[in-house]
Design an enzyme around this catalytic site. Structure first.
Site, PDB file in Angstrom:
ATOM      1  N   ASP A 130       0.810  -1.207   0.000  1.00 51.66           N
ATOM      2  CA  ASP A 130       0.000   0.000   0.000  1.00 51.66           C
ATOM      3  C   ASP A 130       0.851   1.269   0.000  1.00 51.66           C
ATOM      4  OD1 ASP A 130      -2.394   1.324   0.048  1.00 51.66           O
ATOM      5  OD2 ASP A 130      -2.630   1.272   2.219  1.00 51.66           O
ATOM      6  N   CYS A 184     -21.582 -12.164  -4.562  1.00 48.28           N
ATOM      7  CA  CYS A 184     -22.416 -11.156  -3.883  1.00 48.28           C
ATOM      8  C   CYS A 184     -23.907 -11.388  -4.164  1.00 48.28           C
ATOM      9  CB  CYS A 184     -22.044  -9.740  -4.331  1.00 48.28           C
ATOM     10  SG  CYS A 184     -20.590  -9.083  -3.489  1.00 48.28           S
ATOM     11  N   CYS A 190     -24.514  -3.628   1.957  1.00 45.42           N
ATOM     12  CA  CYS A 190     -23.497  -2.588   2.116  1.00 45.42           C
ATOM     13  C   CYS A 190     -23.991  -1.248   1.546  1.00 45.42           C
ATOM     14  CB  CYS A 190     -22.168  -3.006   1.478  1.00 45.42           C
ATOM     15  SG  CYS A 190     -22.243  -3.469  -0.263  1.00 45.42           S
ATOM     16  N   CYS A 194     -24.641   2.220   4.140  1.00 45.72           N
ATOM     17  CA  CYS A 194     -23.677   3.338   4.131  1.00 45.72           C
ATOM     18  C   CYS A 194     -24.380   4.661   4.453  1.00 45.72           C
ATOM     19  CB  CYS A 194     -22.967   3.425   2.786  1.00 45.72           C
ATOM     20  SG  CYS A 194     -21.775   4.782   2.733  1.00 45.72           S
TER      21      CYS A 194
END
Length: 314
Positions: A130, A184, A190, A194
């Site tokens: 990262d 999924c 999700c 949110c």
């Protein structure tokens, strides 16, 4: 080639990684238009580094000369016990509980690289955690680590999504693995959960609307329009992962460095609100929370303190 691949995977497992997969180091053709569109829509907000090194992001051979393989590893960080998550508690993302993952994974990957040099020979390559323009999720998907979920995190059928991703890019030809299918289905938990509407459509996250962005990346004042929508998150956010059905398979990590500082485990709401420079420096000495500095953390606490969220995730 096959033998080398197996030996690298075995050593990765011995070092404590939860997954190791391999993909060919080649131009990420299917990612180019997606990345271009995401940047054009300004979904990276003030994360200007996301727009830099466009070509290197898509072609690992520009990062490591003669690159032939990308070795992807996953390291679970799901805690045995979460920090207090009650309606009146301040919350930080699970990934920031313990030692900053950059240190932990980099050390393990350096050990894996040392093993390759000892057992296989002169192999050129670099360790990535990262910290360079590497598209972690794209390589993880290609290596069979999992699929990209609708919240844009990699999902693994065995361990969910609470893990870090790291890579070795090598000039060594290895046996590549293949991607897995998307599981999924019709689930939209999700997206529905949110609070700031950052998941604008399945598989697309507007980074500039994400609670993690506001509490970590944004250096200026948090916009008024999101006041009352943070659900007490003061560093990062786990909502989209917490509600994901695949995370019922998340299991406690085996990396002691990811355990929270003992004092952090005892933090009360008052401790957060009255945190001093000395306490901050001690408790978050090697933590990712250092990224906000004390002023940033205090800004976040004051922001959520001033509003009670009307939309709590059940």
């Amino acid at each position: 080639m096959h033998t080398y691949s197996q030996r690298i995977k075995q050593e990765a497992a011995r070092l404590g990684f939860d997954f190791c997969g391999i993909s060919r180091a080649e131009f990420l053709e299917d990612e180019a238009p997606r990345l271009e569109t995401w940047l054009a829509r300004q979904m990276h907000g003030q994360m200007s580094y996301m727009a830099g090194h466009f070509d290197k992001r898509l072609d690992p051979r520009l990062l490591v000369e003669g690159a032939k393989s990308v070795v992807t590893v996953l390291l679970n960080y799901y805690p045995e016990k979460s920090l207090p998550q009650g309606p009146d508690e301040y919350k930080i993302s699970k990934y920031a509980y313990g030692t900053d993952y950059h240190f932990v994974i980099k050390d393990k990957l350096k050990d894996l690289m040392a093993y390759i040099h000892e057992e296989i020979g002169e192999v050129g390559g670099r360790v990535f955690v990262d910290s360079a323009p590497v598209m972690d999720k794209a390589w993880a998907q290609r290596s069979g680590a999992g699929w990209v979920g609708k919240h844009s995190n990699i999902l693994n059928r065995d361990i969910g999504s609470f893990f870090f991703i790291g890579e070795l890019i090598l000039d060594l030809e290895l046996e590549p693995d293949g991607p897995v299918k998307d599981y999924c289905g019709t689930c939209t938990r999700c997206l529905d959960a949110c609070p700031t509407g950052a998941i604008t459509e399945p598989y697309v996250v507007d980074g500039s609307k994400c609670i993690s962005y506001f509490t970590i990346e944004l250096k200026e004042a948090i916009p008024e329009e999101v006041r009352g929508k943070f659900d007490n998150w003061v560093f990062g956010c786990d909502i989209c992962q917490d509600v994901c059905p695949w995370n019922r398979f998340a299991r406690p990590h085996r990396t002691p460095e990811f355990d929270p500082h003992p004092a952090l485990a005892e933090f009360t709401k008052q401790d957060w609100e009255e945190i001093t420079e000395d306490v901050f420096r001690e408790v978050f000495r090697r933590s990712a929370v250092k990224r906000t500095k004390l002023e940033g953390l205090k800004r976040n606490i004051e922001f959520v303190q001033s509003a009670v969220s009307p939309e709590r995730v059940k």
